[in-house]
Design a protein around this motif. Structure first.
Motif, mmCIF file in Angstrom:
data_model
loop_
_atom_site.group_PDB
_atom_site.id
_atom_site.type_symbol
_atom_site.label_atom_id
_atom_site.label_comp_id
_atom_site.label_asym_id
_atom_site.label_seq_id
_atom_site.Cartn_x
_atom_site.Cartn_y
_atom_site.Cartn_z
ATOM 1 N N LYS A 1 0.845 -1.189 0.000
ATOM 2 C CA LYS A 1 0.000 0.000 0.000
ATOM 3 C C LYS A 1 0.879 1.237 0.000
ATOM 4 O O LYS A 1 1.952 1.258 0.589
ATOM 5 N N ILE B 1 0.510 5.830 -0.218
ATOM 6 C CA ILE B 1 -0.316 7.027 -0.182
ATOM 7 C C ILE B 1 0.017 7.845 -1.430
ATOM 8 O O ILE B 1 1.180 7.978 -1.800
ATOM 9 N N ASP C 1 -5.066 6.149 -0.598
ATOM 10 C CA ASP C 1 -4.132 5.023 -0.604
ATOM 11 C C ASP C 1 -4.488 4.107 -1.762
ATOM 12 O O ASP C 1 -5.623 4.080 -2.231
ATOM 13 N N THR D 1 3.750 9.854 -4.663
ATOM 14 C CA THR D 1 3.773 9.375 -3.285
ATOM 15 C C THR D 1 4.754 10.269 -2.537
ATOM 16 O O THR D 1 5.950 10.240 -2.817
ATOM 17 N N ARG E 1 1.801 2.702 6.585
ATOM 18 C CA ARG E 1 0.428 2.674 7.092
ATOM 19 C C ARG E 1 0.334 1.696 8.217
ATOM 20 O O ARG E 1 1.011 0.761 8.314
#
Length: 120
Positions: free
Chosen positions: A2, A4, A14, A57, A120
């Protein structure tokens, strides 16, 4: 994995991305901590430098752990804890050879032109 992502228009989300494989001379790291800098907040609102490439990102203040090594990496081992340098430079152009890597002909910047680190 994952990550962002932001589009520079105030949106942040995300998304799932494939796990990258390290190229020769590279290391794959697992992000352990990321500092949130004022420039990261600015990036979300499109206030990055002119060379910023959206969507991106953010995250250029990164602490990580080495999880895989590409060929020809001898200065690191799996399990090493590292902090990332904000610039990615070629090491072979005139500026790099003279110690001016921040003026590299192929300078890329983590969190601005290449994916930064997110946890995360």
């Amino acid at each position: 994995m994952k990550t962002i992502v932001t589009n520079g228009e105030g949106d942040i989300w995300d998304e799932e991305r494939p796990r990258p494989e390290p190229d020769p001379g590279e290391a794959l790291v697992r992000i352990r901590a990321v500092g949130i800098c004022g420039s990261d907040i600015g990036l979300i609102h499109g206030e990055g430098p002119p060379w910023t490439e959206y969507p991106l990102t953010p995250g250029h203040e990164v602490c990580a752990e080495v999880v895989e090594l590409g060929d020809d990496v001898e200065s690191l081992s799996v399990g090493d804890r590292v902090a990332l340098h904000g610039f990615v430079y070629c090491g072979t152009c005139t500026a790099c050879r003279e110690g001016r890597y921040y003026q590299c002909d192929d300078l890329r910047e983590i969190g601005f032109t290449v994916a930064g680190g997110t946890r995360r």
